[in-house]
Structure formats: C-alpha cells, structure tokens
Design an enzyme around this catalytic site. Structure first.
Site, PDB file in Angstrom:
ATOM      1  N   GLU A  86      35.797  44.796  44.453  1.00  0.00           N
ATOM      2  CA  GLU A  86      37.013  44.746  45.283  1.00  0.00           C
ATOM      3  C   GLU A  86      36.826  45.421  46.643  1.00  0.00           C
ATOM      4  O   GLU A  86      37.701  45.314  47.500  1.00  0.00           O
ATOM      5  CB  GLU A  86      38.173  45.423  44.535  1.00  0.00           C
TER       6      GLU A  86
ATOM      7  N   ASP B 168      44.308  35.788  38.751  1.00  0.00           N
ATOM      8  CA  ASP B 168      44.699  35.138  37.488  1.00  0.00           C
ATOM      9  C   ASP B 168      46.215  35.081  37.467  1.00  0.00           C
ATOM     10  O   ASP B 168      46.871  35.653  38.334  1.00  0.00           O
ATOM     11  CB  ASP B 168      44.159  35.970  36.303  1.00  0.00           C
TER      12      ASP B 168
HETATM   13  N1  SAH Z   1      36.531  47.002  34.162  1.00  0.00           N
HETATM   14  C1  SAH Z   1      37.086  45.863  33.483  1.00  0.00           C
HETATM   15  C2  SAH Z   1      38.610  45.856  33.410  1.00  0.00           C
HETATM   16  C3  SAH Z   1      39.363  45.468  34.644  1.00  0.00           C
HETATM   17  S1  SAH Z   1      41.098  45.557  34.334  1.00  0.00           S
HETATM   18  C4  SAH Z   1      36.463  44.589  34.002  1.00  0.00           C
HETATM   19  O1  SAH Z   1      35.870  44.576  35.091  1.00  0.00           O
HETATM   20  O2  SAH Z   1      36.511  43.580  33.292  1.00  0.00           O
HETATM   21  C5  SAH Z   1      41.754  44.527  35.595  1.00  0.00           C
HETATM   22  C6  SAH Z   1      41.801  45.080  36.986  1.00  0.00           C
HETATM   23  O3  SAH Z   1      42.299  44.081  37.858  1.00  0.00           O
HETATM   24  C7  SAH Z   1      42.767  46.255  37.153  1.00  0.00           C
HETATM   25  O4  SAH Z   1      42.236  47.150  38.101  1.00  0.00           O
HETATM   26  C8  SAH Z   1      44.083  45.617  37.617  1.00  0.00           C
HETATM   27  O5  SAH Z   1      44.677  46.350  38.671  1.00  0.00           O
HETATM   28  C9  SAH Z   1      43.704  44.221  38.111  1.00  0.00           C
HETATM   29  N2  SAH Z   1      44.322  43.074  37.424  1.00  0.00           N
HETATM   30  C10 SAH Z   1      43.952  41.784  37.662  1.00  0.00           C
HETATM   31  N3  SAH Z   1      44.635  40.941  36.866  1.00  0.00           N
HETATM   32  C11 SAH Z   1      45.473  41.705  36.109  1.00  0.00           C
HETATM   33  C12 SAH Z   1      46.404  41.390  35.054  1.00  0.00           C
HETATM   34  N4  SAH Z   1      46.592  40.143  34.646  1.00  0.00           N
HETATM   35  N5  SAH Z   1      47.073  42.419  34.464  1.00  0.00           N
HETATM   36  C13 SAH Z   1      46.872  43.691  34.874  1.00  0.00           C
HETATM   37  N6  SAH Z   1      45.979  44.039  35.844  1.00  0.00           N
HETATM   38  C14 SAH Z   1      45.274  43.058  36.456  1.00  0.00           C
END
Ligand code: SAH
Length: 265
Positions: free
Chosen positions: A22, A225
C-alpha cells in the site's frame, strides 16, 4: 525516543499504510531523493526523509485498530508530525462503490464499537462521539490528487483490471477489527450504517487518536474488494497487482502539492 524533525524544512507529514504494497514507490522515492534515516520503535520502522519535496515520516502500522492507533501515537509523539495521511485498500460497501474506485474519508467511525446500553452504539465511551472528521483541507487536497490521478492514468487502470472507469467518492469510511467477507456481513453493516462507502480496519482508530491530539488527518482507500464472498481473492490480487500503482500515483500528486503549500507554513 524523541526524534526531532529538521526545523529547516518544517515539521514532517506522517504517511501511513497497513501493508507494504500500500506504500507504492514511496520508500524508493525517499531513498532516491535525499536519503532515509530509519528509526525502530515499538517493532515498527519509521523512515524519515523527503518524498516529492515534502518532508515525511513513512511507516507501516500493520493491520487493525490497535496497531493503527499505536503507530499514529508514535508519529505524533516521537516524530512530531504536522498531520497524518493514511493510504491503503478497503472493501466497498456503498451501492455505487466498485473495485478500482477510490474513497476519501470525510468522516470515520468504528463499526465494531458497541458499549450499549451504557452508551449509544458506535459511540466511543467517555469521548462523547462516534464519528471523527478528516481534516477538510487535507481531504480536499487528497481528493483532488485522486481526481487528477484517475483523469491521467484511469484508462490504463480500467483496461488492466476494471471495466468501468474508476471514480472518486467522498464520505463515511468505517473501521473494525474484522476482514468483512460475506454478503450477509455487508448487508448488516449497510442496515445500520447506510451512508458507509468503504470498510477497512485502521482509519477510524487513527482519526480518533488525531482528534484527541488535535492533529489533522486524512484517509484515502482504493477499493480492492466488495467485502463479500469474493473479498479475500479480490483483495489479494488487487493488493499484488494494483494497490501500489494507486498509492504511487495519488501520493505523487498529493505530496508534490503539499511540498509547495504545506499546512501552517
Ligand atoms: N496481512 C493480511 C491481512 C490483510 S487484512 C494479508 O495481506 O492478507 C486486510 C487489509 O486491507 C486491512 O488493512 C484493511 O484495512 C483492508 N481491507 C481491504 N478489504 C477489506 C475488507 N473487506 N474488510 C476489512 N478490511 C479490508
């Protein structure tokens, strides 16, 4: 630790994301511009330098409200930032908010705060409010940078990932310690917070800390998403393929302008 900012160039802007993707090219640009001084505090690296001419402290909060609040607090107290900008991805929950769109938060709220019946649902106990405002000038400058980014690079982006041209939205961003990933969960959020445009996991925590310390903040989120059953695959591919391009393009425009006319100087 208290790391003094370079008074010759003014107080720095704190630039924050949850995940490395990001941040786009921010750290590479900082290294190329004038070098980076990295300070480690609370298991996070804070990179101090200049990006597109603007003095900045760039760091990763990691995921969730506690991580975001702790990082915002360190930016304020150890690095004396002038303001904080968060860049990242989020799930779209507004009916017209599509993958590839950008949402600039005008107000932020913690959707998983509920101390009722002691306090109204969503209200932060003993603070007397549920919603936190982004700084109007910072949010307007971010939205302007987003509009220019999409006007100049949106066609390329929509060809790569998105059928409709991306749009910029402004309004309510909601945060909680949950990755929202079902139509049922989105429906429940929409029912109680019909104005919400995007859901994520950090923004409203940063906004609360900034409110408590009178530090201006703003949040920009690209929609990775739509918080439904496809959310985890859509999030992962968007994060890998496009999150960096959005942050790079938006922050290049925002920081170039910020360097010319920073707050309060
Ligand atoms: N480290 C893990 C988890 C990421 S959680 C990985 O890379 O897979 C998702 C991140 O994106 C969070 O920082 C949140 O702020 C954002 N985000 C994107 N889509 C989201 C959703 N549907 N619900 C909650 N947060 C979301």
């Amino acid at each position: 630790m208290n790391v003094p900012s370079d008074t010759a160039v003014g107080r720095p802007l704190g630039v924050l994301a949850a995940l490395p993707e990001e941040l786009g090219d921010l750290l590479a640009t900082m290294r190329a511009e004038a070098g980076v001084a990295t300070h480690t505090l609370g298991r996070r690296d804070y990179h101090v330098g200049t990006v597109h001419g603007a003095p900045c402290v760039v760091t990763l909060a990691r995921v969730g409200k506690v991580a975001a609040a702790a990082t915002a607090s360190a930016l304020i107290h150890a690095f004396d930032v002038d303001a904080i900008v968060f860049t990242g991805v989020a799930g779209g929950v507004g009916p017209d908010v599509h993958i590839g769109d950008v949402v600039v938060g005008d107000t932020l709220l913690q959707h998983d705060m509920n101390a009722s019946p002691l306090f109204p649902c969503f209200e932060i106990p003993l603070l007397g409010r549920a919603q936190f405002d982004a700084d109007r000038a910072l949010a307007a400058a971010l939205a302007d940078a987003c509009e220019r980014f999409i006007a100049e690079e949106g066609t390329m982006l929509s060809m790569r990932f998105h059928t409709a041209p991306p749009r910029v939205h402004r309004g309510l961003v909601i945060s909680g310690d949950q990755f929202v990933a079902s139509a049922q969960a989105v429906g429940a959020l929409r029912a109680v917070l019909p104005d919400a445009l995007a859901v994520e996991m950090e923004g409203a925590a940063i906004a609360q800390v900034c409110h408590e310390y009178d530090v201006p903040c703003a949040v920009v989120r690209t929609i990775s998403d739509t918080a439904d059953e496809h959310a985890s695959t859509s999030f992962a591919s968007f994060l890998n393929e496009l999150a960096g391009a959005y942050s790079t393009g938006i922050l290049k425009r925002f920081l170039t302008d910020y360097a010319r006319a920073p707050r309060g100087r």
